[in-house]
Design a protein around this motif. Structure first.
Motif, PDB file in Angstrom:
ATOM      1  N   GLY A  73      34.133  45.445  41.237  1.00  0.00           N
ATOM      2  CA  GLY A  73      35.088  44.578  41.581  1.00  0.00           C
ATOM      3  C   GLY A  73      35.025  43.200  41.445  1.00  0.00           C
ATOM      4  N   GLU A  76      36.900  41.554  38.702  1.00  0.00           N
ATOM      5  CA  GLU A  76      38.275  41.015  38.859  1.00  0.00           C
ATOM      6  C   GLU A  76      38.381  39.697  39.470  1.00  0.00           C
ATOM      7  OE1 GLU A  76      41.062  43.560  40.624  1.00  0.00           O
ATOM      8  OE2 GLU A  76      41.752  43.491  38.629  1.00  0.00           O
TER       9      GLU A  76
ATOM     10  N   GLU B  55      40.656  48.653  32.234  1.00  0.00           N
ATOM     11  CA  GLU B  55      40.900  47.714  33.361  1.00  0.00           C
ATOM     12  C   GLU B  55      40.116  48.381  34.794  1.00  0.00           C
ATOM     13  OE1 GLU B  55      44.592  46.400  34.733  1.00  0.00           O
ATOM     14  OE2 GLU B  55      45.135  46.712  32.859  1.00  0.00           O
ATOM     15  N   TYR B  56      39.983  47.214  35.602  1.00  0.00           N
ATOM     16  CA  TYR B  56      39.128  47.586  36.836  1.00  0.00           C
ATOM     17  C   TYR B  56      40.046  48.597  37.604  1.00  0.00           C
ATOM     18  CZ  TYR B  56      37.263  47.384  41.494  1.00  0.00           C
ATOM     19  OH  TYR B  56      36.550  47.711  42.877  1.00  0.00           O
ATOM     20  N   LYS B  57      41.348  48.455  37.575  1.00  0.00           N
ATOM     21  CA  LYS B  57      42.176  49.485  38.513  1.00  0.00           C
ATOM     22  C   LYS B  57      41.950  50.756  38.079  1.00  0.00           C
ATOM     23  CE  LYS B  57      46.108  46.540  39.997  1.00  0.00           C
ATOM     24  NZ  LYS B  57      46.046  45.521  39.043  1.00  0.00           N
ATOM     25  N   SER B  58      41.851  50.948  36.938  1.00  0.00           N
ATOM     26  CA  SER B  58      41.967  52.426  36.266  1.00  0.00           C
ATOM     27  C   SER B  58      40.442  53.024  36.724  1.00  0.00           C
ATOM     28  CB  SER B  58      41.968  52.622  34.735  1.00  0.00           C
ATOM     29  OG  SER B  58      42.450  51.426  34.158  1.00  0.00           O
ATOM     30  N   GLU B  60      38.653  51.876  39.542  1.00  0.00           N
ATOM     31  CA  GLU B  60      38.859  52.210  41.037  1.00  0.00           C
ATOM     32  C   GLU B  60      39.497  53.205  41.430  1.00  0.00           C
ATOM     33  OE1 GLU B  60      41.000  50.399  43.439  1.00  0.00           O
ATOM     34  OE2 GLU B  60      39.559  50.294  45.047  1.00  0.00           O
ATOM     35  N   ASN B  61      40.494  53.792  40.529  1.00  0.00           N
ATOM     36  CA  ASN B  61      41.483  54.757  41.079  1.00  0.00           C
ATOM     37  C   ASN B  61      40.812  55.932  41.281  1.00  0.00           C
ATOM     38  OD1 ASN B  61      43.994  55.689  41.407  1.00  0.00           O
ATOM     39  ND2 ASN B  61      44.227  56.704  39.216  1.00  0.00           N
ATOM     40  N   LYS B  64      37.235  54.956  43.974  1.00  0.00           N
ATOM     41  CA  LYS B  64      37.446  54.493  45.454  1.00  0.00           C
ATOM     42  C   LYS B  64      37.122  55.573  46.220  1.00  0.00           C
ATOM     43  CE  LYS B  64      42.226  56.195  45.327  1.00  0.00           C
ATOM     44  NZ  LYS B  64      43.580  55.580  44.811  1.00  0.00           N
TER      45      LYS B  64
END
Lengths: 118, 230
Positions: A73, A76, B55-58, B60-61, B64
């Motif tokens: 992270g 980001e 993307e980091y979000k994908s 991290e999905n 996590k």
């Protein structure tokens, strides 16, 4: 079955830690409350070592992996960090080194002195 | 191809654990300390995300679910602590004084270096919680009105450094006693350091977990005083 019970005990304690974290207005995380609860329960014999050991030690053995998502992270937060990256890294490194030296040395010094007295 | 990864629930965990295994393999083969499994996993994962433009979000999905286990695993640190209870009782003063000296050293070093780098008050208080475990650190940073995201970053950099170099540092400074090693690593680099201390030995790991909890509490107290200095 044994592992299911062990896992449930650890999760239930995590839940109790979470509740304490919500109720008590201190910046203490659920995990630290949980650690204190399990430690007390083991010391008083409410929970036996055999009721948590294997699952607990398994979780501990994979503990380093659990930091990967948070560290990735950093990707980001690059924009926020850029400004004071040098200071950030320098302070992190220098203080880690000095703390290891000081607290390690002092702890060792007191233990050794006590051992000599005996 | 990219969509498969972005929509997958298992991509995040898969790549994290896979790169971590790669790190363990490299460490065994090459025996060079920079090939720390955690460091290898982080850099290779970041590189993969950048190269595949994910993307980091994908990521991290899915990833996590790894972090989800962090609380139960930290709770479990009470087990080695309990097993080492006699050691703890016998050396109680040494351990407590050791942790306290470490906490004061952390705060003092940050204060001195903040002066050197001419940091503002907000930047300074952002760094005060850097050696304690993330959850306490976030709370403290909020309390002091710091930049929480940067506090988290500093905590991770510190933890990573303790994880990679903690035992080399101990050797360098002649810290050989297992209890002293554990106290030093735990006080300096929280749960991430403890994860490494756990691999060095049971006593080291137990003392390191204890230090994380105690140093966390002491830092909260100390930072409230130190925040007034800049």
């Amino acid at each position: 079955m044994k592992y299911v019970i062990q896992f449930e005990i650890i999760v239930a304690i995590s839940l109790m830690g979470e509740l304490l974290n919500r109720i008590i207005p201190l910046p203490v995380p659920a995990s630290i409350y949980g650690m204190a609860i399990l430690f007390t329960a083991l010391c008083t014999g409410i929970i036996k070592l055999s009721q948590v050991k294997e699952t607990g030690m398994y979780l501990i053995s994979i503990l380093p992996m659990m930091f990967i998502p948070a560290a990735v992270g950093l990707l980001e937060k690059w924009d926020v960090m850029k400004g004071f990256l040098t200071a950030l890294i320098a302070i992190s490194l220098v203080s880690t080194v000095t703390v290891i030296a000081v607290s390690g040395f002092i702890t060792q010094f007191i233990i050794k002195r006590k051992e000599k007295e005996r | 191809m990219k969509e498969i990864f972005e929509n997958s629930l298992f991509f995040g965990v898969g790549i994290s654990v896979g790169t971590y295994l790669l790190g363990i393999y490299l460490k065994k083969k090459l025996k060079i300390f920079i090939f720390n499994p955690l460091l290898v996993a982080i850099t290779v994962t970041i590189a993969t995300l950048l190269v595949l433009d994910i993307e980091y979000k994908s990521y991290e999905n899915g990833a996590k679910y790894l972090s989800y286990l962090l609380t139960p695993a930290t709770v479990a640190l009470a087990i080695p602590l309990y097993e080492q209870f006699m050691e703890l009782k016998k050396n109680f003063t040494a351990i407590m004084v050791g942790i306290a000296s470490g906490v004061v050293t952390t705060l003092l070093t940050i204060f001195v270096m903040a002066l050197l780098f001419k940091l503002t008050h907000t930047e300074y208080v952002t760094l005060l919680p850097k050696s304690i475990t993330t959850a306490i650190g976030i709370g403290l940073s909020e309390e002091l009105n710091g930049y929480v995201a940067i506090t988290v970053t500093a905590i991770i950099i510190t933890g990573l450094f303790g994880n990679i170099a903690g035992d080399y540092m101990c050797r360098m400074f002649g810290i050989k006693h297992p209890i002293a090693k554990g106290v030093a690593i735990g006080t300096a680099s929280h749960v991430m350091g403890t994860a490494r201390a756990m691999e060095i030995g049971k006593t080291e790991g137990a003392m390191s977990s204890l230090s994380v909890a105690v140093a966390g509490a002491m830092t909260v107290g100390g930072a409230i005083i130190f925040e007034n200095f800049i």
